[in-house]
Design a protein around this motif. Structure first.
Motif, mmCIF file in Angstrom:
data_model
loop_
_atom_site.group_PDB
_atom_site.id
_atom_site.type_symbol
_atom_site.label_atom_id
_atom_site.label_comp_id
_atom_site.label_asym_id
_atom_site.label_seq_id
_atom_site.Cartn_x
_atom_site.Cartn_y
_atom_site.Cartn_z
ATOM 1 N N TRP A 98 -63.629 28.630 52.898
ATOM 2 C CA TRP A 98 -63.132 29.660 52.002
ATOM 3 C C TRP A 98 -63.367 29.264 50.561
ATOM 4 O O TRP A 98 -63.398 28.091 50.221
ATOM 5 C CB TRP A 98 -61.630 29.883 52.195
ATOM 6 N N GLN A 99 -63.502 30.262 49.712
ATOM 7 C CA GLN A 99 -63.646 30.067 48.275
ATOM 8 C C GLN A 99 -62.278 30.256 47.625
ATOM 9 O O GLN A 99 -61.430 30.979 48.142
ATOM 10 C CB GLN A 99 -64.616 31.105 47.688
ATOM 11 N N GLY A 100 -62.105 29.625 46.490
ATOM 12 C CA GLY A 100 -60.848 29.789 45.781
ATOM 13 C C GLY A 100 -60.958 29.327 44.343
ATOM 14 O O GLY A 100 -62.052 29.070 43.835
ATOM 15 N N ARG A 101 -59.789 29.215 43.703
ATOM 16 C CA ARG A 101 -59.714 28.767 42.323
ATOM 17 C C ARG A 101 -58.592 27.743 42.219
ATOM 18 O O ARG A 101 -57.673 27.743 43.018
ATOM 19 C CB ARG A 101 -59.406 29.929 41.389
ATOM 20 N N TYR A 102 -58.698 26.881 41.204
ATOM 21 C CA TYR A 102 -57.626 25.942 40.943
ATOM 22 C C TYR A 102 -57.234 26.021 39.483
ATOM 23 O O TYR A 102 -58.018 26.433 38.630
ATOM 24 C CB TYR A 102 -58.022 24.503 41.320
ATOM 25 N N GLN A 103 -55.981 25.658 39.215
ATOM 26 C CA GLN A 103 -55.485 25.585 37.846
ATOM 27 C C GLN A 103 -54.724 24.273 37.727
ATOM 28 O O GLN A 103 -53.714 24.076 38.416
ATOM 29 C CB GLN A 103 -54.575 26.770 37.530
ATOM 30 N N PHE A 104 -55.214 23.383 36.889
ATOM 31 C CA PHE A 104 -54.576 22.085 36.688
ATOM 32 C C PHE A 104 -53.816 22.113 35.382
ATOM 33 O O PHE A 104 -54.370 22.443 34.341
ATOM 34 C CB PHE A 104 -55.624 20.969 36.680
ATOM 35 N N GLU A 105 -52.524 21.788 35.448
ATOM 36 C CA GLU A 105 -51.661 21.859 34.270
ATOM 37 C C GLU A 105 -51.120 20.503 33.856
ATOM 38 O O GLU A 105 -50.069 20.425 33.245
ATOM 39 C CB GLU A 105 -50.519 22.824 34.546
ATOM 40 N N GLY A 106 -51.782 19.432 34.237
ATOM 41 C CA GLY A 106 -51.313 18.097 33.874
ATOM 42 C C GLY A 106 -50.428 17.506 34.945
ATOM 43 O O GLY A 106 -49.988 18.189 35.873
ATOM 44 N N ASP A 107 -50.160 16.207 34.811
ATOM 45 C CA ASP A 107 -49.448 15.487 35.858
ATOM 46 C C ASP A 107 -48.026 15.984 36.091
ATOM 47 O O ASP A 107 -47.523 15.934 37.193
ATOM 48 C CB ASP A 107 -49.458 13.986 35.589
ATOM 49 N N HIS A 108 -47.339 16.483 35.066
ATOM 50 C CA HIS A 108 -45.951 16.911 35.250
ATOM 51 C C HIS A 108 -45.841 18.335 35.785
ATOM 52 O O HIS A 108 -44.885 18.668 36.457
ATOM 53 C CB HIS A 108 -45.168 16.787 33.939
ATOM 54 N N ARG A 109 -46.820 19.167 35.482
ATOM 55 C CA ARG A 109 -46.748 20.560 35.909
ATOM 56 C C ARG A 109 -47.550 20.821 37.162
ATOM 57 O O ARG A 109 -47.339 21.803 37.838
ATOM 58 C CB ARG A 109 -47.171 21.455 34.763
ATOM 59 N N GLY A 110 -48.515 19.967 37.471
ATOM 60 C CA GLY A 110 -49.172 20.016 38.758
ATOM 61 C C GLY A 110 -50.457 20.805 38.836
ATOM 62 O O GLY A 110 -51.083 21.166 37.850
ATOM 63 N N LEU A 111 -50.808 21.062 40.082
ATOM 64 C CA LEU A 111 -52.068 21.697 40.441
ATOM 65 C C LEU A 111 -51.766 22.896 41.332
ATOM 66 O O LEU A 111 -51.017 22.777 42.304
ATOM 67 C CB LEU A 111 -52.928 20.678 41.205
#
Length: 168
Positions: A98-111
């Motif tokens: 499957w295809q998708g997207r990711y959003q990384f917000e830093g170590d405290h806010r996560g992935l």
């Protein structure tokens, strides 16, 4: 912390405990189970990724996971490949991809991962409460709306305890 560093911190052997709710169900609406989860960090040049990268584009890194069977779920494996262009990801499980997207917000806010599947959409969020305590949520949406939510707490296993301070 970069995305690659966050993914590297996910590697290891984890005790995973899941609580899952099927929304709108009148029977079997709640499940809890636990398993051992093994996560391997794969660098962008890992041989396991070369065929997939050739078709999809440059990768930043990948996570390869496998887990033991539970009464609710069979043992299986999963490969998440994080692509460099456009915050895209590829999720491969068995012969399905499957295809998708990711959003990384830093170590405290996560992935946050969002994956489109034939019967709906899966959204997962990962973050660390402590270096050896990872938390995860999962929302599954089918054509009619939100159908399942899950919460995972995962404790890293096999960690060497800190050395006691030297006496003065």
């Amino acid at each position: 912390m970069s995305l690659a560093e966050f993914l590297e911190s996910c590697a290891g052997k984890w005790f995973s405990q899941r609580t899952s709710y099927r929304l709108g169900a009148t029977q079997d609406w709640h499940q809890s189970d636990q398993t051992t989860l093994f996560v391997d960090f794969l660098a962008a040049d890992a041989p396991e990724l070369q065929a997939l990268i050739a078709e999809q584009g440059l990768a930043i890194a990948a996570l390869q996971s496998r887990w033991e069977a539970t009464p609710q779920q069979p043992a299986s494996t999963s490969l998440l490949v994080f692509l460099a262009e456009g915050d895209r990801l590829v999720h491969q499980r068995g012969d399905r991809c499957w295809q998708g997207r990711y959003q990384f917000e830093g170590d405290h806010r996560g992935l946050t991962l969002t994956t489109e599947q034939p019967d709906g959409q899966v959204e997962e969020r990962f973050w660390f409460a402590h270096p050896n305590l990872r938390l995860r949520t999962s929302l599954i949406r089918d054509r009619t709306g939100l159908s399942r939510s899950s919460f995972y707490s995962e404790i890293r296993l096999g960690v060497k305890p800190p050395e006691p301070p030297a006496e003065v």
